[in-house]
Write a protein that holds these residues in place. Structure first.
Motif, PDB file in Angstrom:
ATOM      1  N   ASP A  66       8.702   4.343  10.547  1.00 11.30           N
ATOM      2  CA  ASP A  66       7.562   3.584  10.019  1.00 11.30           C
ATOM      3  C   ASP A  66       6.243   4.143  10.546  1.00 11.30           C
ATOM      4  O   ASP A  66       6.224   4.952  11.484  1.00 11.30           O
ATOM      5  CB  ASP A  66       7.685   2.108  10.423  1.00 11.30           C
ATOM      6  N   GLY A  67       5.147   3.645   9.964  1.00  8.95           N
ATOM      7  CA  GLY A  67       3.825   4.105  10.367  1.00  8.95           C
ATOM      8  C   GLY A  67       3.576   3.924  11.854  1.00  8.95           C
ATOM      9  O   GLY A  67       3.086   4.844  12.534  1.00  8.95           O
ATOM     10  N   VAL A 109       2.257   6.590  14.839  1.00  3.31           N
ATOM     11  CA  VAL A 109       1.079   6.416  15.712  1.00  3.31           C
ATOM     12  C   VAL A 109       1.512   6.459  17.184  1.00  3.31           C
ATOM     13  O   VAL A 109       0.861   7.094  18.019  1.00  3.31           O
ATOM     14  CB  VAL A 109       0.342   5.091  15.386  1.00  3.31           C
ATOM     15  N   TYR A 161      -6.616  -0.877  12.759  1.00  2.00           N
ATOM     16  CA  TYR A 161      -5.225  -1.333  12.733  1.00  2.00           C
ATOM     17  C   TYR A 161      -4.331  -0.111  12.666  1.00  2.00           C
ATOM     18  O   TYR A 161      -4.510   0.759  11.805  1.00  2.00           O
ATOM     19  CB  TYR A 161      -4.953  -2.242  11.520  1.00  2.00           C
ATOM     20  N   HIS A 162      -3.361  -0.038  13.607  1.00  2.00           N
ATOM     21  CA  HIS A 162      -2.492   1.141  13.627  1.00  2.00           C
ATOM     22  C   HIS A 162      -1.017   0.766  13.719  1.00  2.00           C
ATOM     23  O   HIS A 162      -0.197   1.625  14.047  1.00  2.00           O
ATOM     24  CB  HIS A 162      -2.902   2.052  14.793  1.00  2.00           C
ATOM     25  N   GLY A 163      -0.684  -0.501  13.455  1.00  2.00           N
ATOM     26  CA  GLY A 163       0.719  -0.912  13.506  1.00  2.00           C
ATOM     27  C   GLY A 163       0.911  -1.990  14.556  1.00  2.00           C
ATOM     28  O   GLY A 163      -0.006  -2.321  15.324  1.00  2.00           O
ATOM     29  N   ILE A 214      -2.077   6.805   7.336  1.00  2.49           N
ATOM     30  CA  ILE A 214      -0.867   6.128   6.855  1.00  2.49           C
ATOM     31  C   ILE A 214      -1.146   5.338   5.571  1.00  2.49           C
ATOM     32  O   ILE A 214      -0.365   5.384   4.621  1.00  2.49           O
ATOM     33  CB  ILE A 214      -0.292   5.232   7.973  1.00  2.49           C
ATOM     34  N   LYS A 246       3.972   5.531   4.575  1.00  2.00           N
ATOM     35  CA  LYS A 246       3.843   4.832   3.281  1.00  2.00           C
ATOM     36  C   LYS A 246       4.073   5.709   2.045  1.00  2.00           C
ATOM     37  O   LYS A 246       5.196   5.843   1.578  1.00  2.00           O
ATOM     38  CB  LYS A 246       2.474   4.141   3.220  1.00  2.00           C
ATOM     39  N   TRP A 282       0.797  -1.224   0.000  1.00  2.00           N
ATOM     40  CA  TRP A 282       0.000   0.000   0.000  1.00  2.00           C
ATOM     41  C   TRP A 282       0.837   1.287   0.000  1.00  2.00           C
ATOM     42  O   TRP A 282       0.377   2.328   0.449  1.00  2.00           O
ATOM     43  CB  TRP A 282      -0.965   0.054   1.199  1.00  2.00           C
ATOM     44  N   ASP A 324      -5.514   8.488  11.332  1.00  2.00           N
ATOM     45  CA  ASP A 324      -4.409   7.668  10.850  1.00  2.00           C
ATOM     46  C   ASP A 324      -4.556   7.537   9.330  1.00  2.00           C
ATOM     47  O   ASP A 324      -5.323   6.719   8.828  1.00  2.00           O
ATOM     48  CB  ASP A 324      -4.457   6.296  11.543  1.00  2.00           C
TER      49      ASP A 324
HETATM   50  C1  LIG Z   1      -3.693   2.514   8.921  1.00  2.00           C
HETATM   51  C2  LIG Z   1      -2.326   2.022   9.275  1.00  2.00           C
HETATM   52  N1  LIG Z   1      -1.701   2.537  10.340  1.00  2.00           N
HETATM   53  C3  LIG Z   1      -0.465   2.142  10.683  1.00  2.00           C
HETATM   54  C4  LIG Z   1       0.205   1.181   9.965  1.00  2.00           C
HETATM   55  C5  LIG Z   1       1.568   0.758  10.376  1.00  2.00           C
HETATM   56  O1  LIG Z   1       2.518   1.195   9.470  1.00  2.00           O
HETATM   57  P1  LIG Z   1       3.960   0.489   9.401  1.00  2.00           P
HETATM   58  O2  LIG Z   1       3.729  -0.888   8.865  1.00  2.00           O
HETATM   59  O3  LIG Z   1       4.729   1.336   8.460  1.00  2.00           O
HETATM   60  O4  LIG Z   1       4.497   0.482  10.779  1.00  2.00           O
HETATM   61  C6  LIG Z   1      -0.419   0.615   8.844  1.00  2.00           C
HETATM   62  C7  LIG Z   1       0.260  -0.410   8.065  1.00  2.00           C
HETATM   63  O5  LIG Z   1      -0.274  -1.033   7.176  1.00  2.00           O
HETATM   64  C8  LIG Z   1      -1.722   1.038   8.494  1.00  2.00           C
HETATM   65  O6  LIG Z   1      -2.375   0.526   7.456  1.00  2.00           O
END
Ligand SMILES: Cc1ncc(COP(=O)(O)O)c(C=O)c1O
Length: 451
Positions: free
Chosen positions: A115-116, A120, A149-151, A257, A284, A57, A255
């Motif tokens: 990273d995402g 968060v 989902y936030h990581g 991301i 991302k 993504w 979020d």
């Molecule tokens: C909405 C959302 N937040 C956070 C994340 C976490 O990001 P990362 O995988 O770069 O840590 C993702 C990963 O897919 C996500 O879709």
């Protein structure tokens, strides 16, 4: 043993893959990618695979975009890294200005992470310390959506808990207060998302109003709960959430991301809802998916709460070594220019029409439970009677043999192509996707139940 087989053998000897069942991996002939260009991944055998999920993504602008590659090359010869605590560098200054120029409303401050999940974590930390700095330490809860989902850090998994991914650590998580998921694939109220009136919002409203005195912030993925299975839901939900947060003195974190940087057809999903969050997490697509960089974009009011005064040190003691890394920052500057220069949002409009037409047609295929599409996001669910997640995996394997890389989320199959995908390439992706559905759903049923 050929060259690729040797590489696979070396891979499974040492590399620990994320989100990958070890036994399945060891028995599979997984692709080993050597290079990529545009919407294609190219493996060591020279096979070209259409990247139907933008490499988790993020590769919004296609692979090996010359402007981004050029910026990385140029910057890596000049300054690779430099600390950003108490000092600065040219690229991070340039990037911050660019992000604020495209950010919604009055968001005016950028805090960098990698990273995402790190962004968060930072947004969570900022919202907790914001209230602590204002003398309200009792505001320490977070509210999020069920299925969010936030990581995968422990903090993020407490916010966005997905049982299959996080159940083995549930006993140590600090779980947020959760509200009902706006789950349009399986609407509990049997309504159509176009004019549903979002009865599911009542659960969020109750969570915020009943817990306002103890809550620091609400965090949601606006418009689409991605990892839960591409649950696209009406923007009106986020608009009403803004209002409820304002009325109850609770911060709103979006979020973005996954959905930010054009995926929904707008630069940021909050624009679809016509609102401005207090903080927005991005990652991302920020660097066009080329280098790990994420950020929290915050309002001036949030930033102001971190100014120390004679009595209190209010500094944000939270950071990562590579905050605002110059090479990643240069890549992000180039990517933001490309989003604008190449009218990427215009292309998303074209892709959006193709995806929504095709996915509403796929809905009539026997075994497809339902489908959804918005911007450059499209998904469908394989019904339990037709084999659910097992069949979805077979469909993805068929697609890969035909030249399209997709990866199911349990029983949900989705297409999230790069936002720069051309019309012909999109037609090819959709043709392979449809053929793979038919091969595994229709032809199989005909064989099992001959007329
Ligand atoms: C909405 C959302 N937040 C956070 C994340 C976490 O990001 P990362 O995988 O770069 O840590 C993702 C990963 O897919 C996500 O879709």
């Amino acid at each position: 043993m050929n060259g690729t087989e040797i590489l696979r053998r070396k891979d499974i000897s040492h590399f620990w893959h994320p989100y990958t069942d070890i036994n399945t991996l060891e028995q599979s002939e997984f692709p080993v990618i050597e290079r990529a260009e545009g919407v294609y991944l190219v493996d060591t055998e020279g096979q070209r695979l259409l990247d139907g999920i933008s490499s988790w993504w993020c590769v919004n602008l296609g692979h090996s975009h010359p402007d981004i590659v050029g910026a990385i090359r140029k910057q890596s010869g000049k300054l690779q890294h430099s600390i950003t605590a108490g000092m600065s560098h040219t690229e991070v200054i340039r990037l911050s200005e660019k992000i604020i120029a495209i950010a919604p409303g009055n968001l005016s401050r950028v805090y960098y992470a990698s990273d995402g999940a790190c962004s968060v974590e930072a947004a969570m930390r900022i919202s907790l310390q914001y209230w602590w700095n204002l003398g309200r330490p009792e505001k320490k809860n977070m509210i999020s959506l069920s299925g969010g989902y936030h990581g995968d850090t422990l903090g993020c998994a407490g916010l966005g808990y997905i049982s299959r991914f996080h159940r083995s650590v549930e006993h140590v998580l600090n779980r947020s207060i959760t509200a009902e998921s706006p789950h349009c694939f399986h609407c509990r109220y049997h309504r159509k998302p176009e004019d549903c009136g979002i009865p599911c919002f009542a659960s969020m409203e109750k969570a915020v109003t009943e817990n306002s005195s103890s809550t620091a912030a609400v965090i949601v993925e606006p418009v689409c709960q991605g990892a839960a299975g591409m649950r696209i839901y009406p923007p009106e939900y986020t608009a009403r959430l803004r209002k409820v947060c304002d009325e109850n003195d609770v911060l709103l974190i979006l979020d973005e991301i996954a959905v930010g940087f054009g995926r929904t057809g707008k630069m940021f999903a909050s624009e679809l809802a016509g609102i401005v969050p207090d903080m927005m997490c991005i990652g991302k697509g920020l660097t066009g998916g080329t280098l790990p960089m994420s950020a929290v974009v915050a309002s001036e009011a949030v930033y102001d709460a971190f100014r120390s005064n004679a009595e209190t040190d209010r500094t944000l003691y939270h950071g990562h070594t590579f905050c605002g890394n110059p090479i990643a920052a240069a890549a992000a500057c180039a990517a933001i220019d490309v989003y604008e220069k190449e009218n990427v949002l215009g292309n998303v409009e074209m892709l959006s029409e193709m995806l929504s037409k095709a996915f509403s047609r796929f809905r009539s295929i026997r075994g497809v439970h339902g489908s959804t599409a918005l911007g450059c996001m499209s998904a469908l669910e394989i019904s339990e009677e037709s084999g659910g997640s097992g069949t979805a995996l077979n469909i993805a394997n068929t697609a890969r043999r035909k030249g399209l890389f997709i990866r199911p989320l349990s029983s949900v199959l989705y297409l999230w192509p790069p936002l720069v995908t051309g019309k012909k390439e999109m037609e090819k992706m959709l043709r392979i996707f449809e053929d793979s559905l038919i091969k595994n759903l229709v032809q199989k049923q005909i064989q099992v139940h001959p007329l």
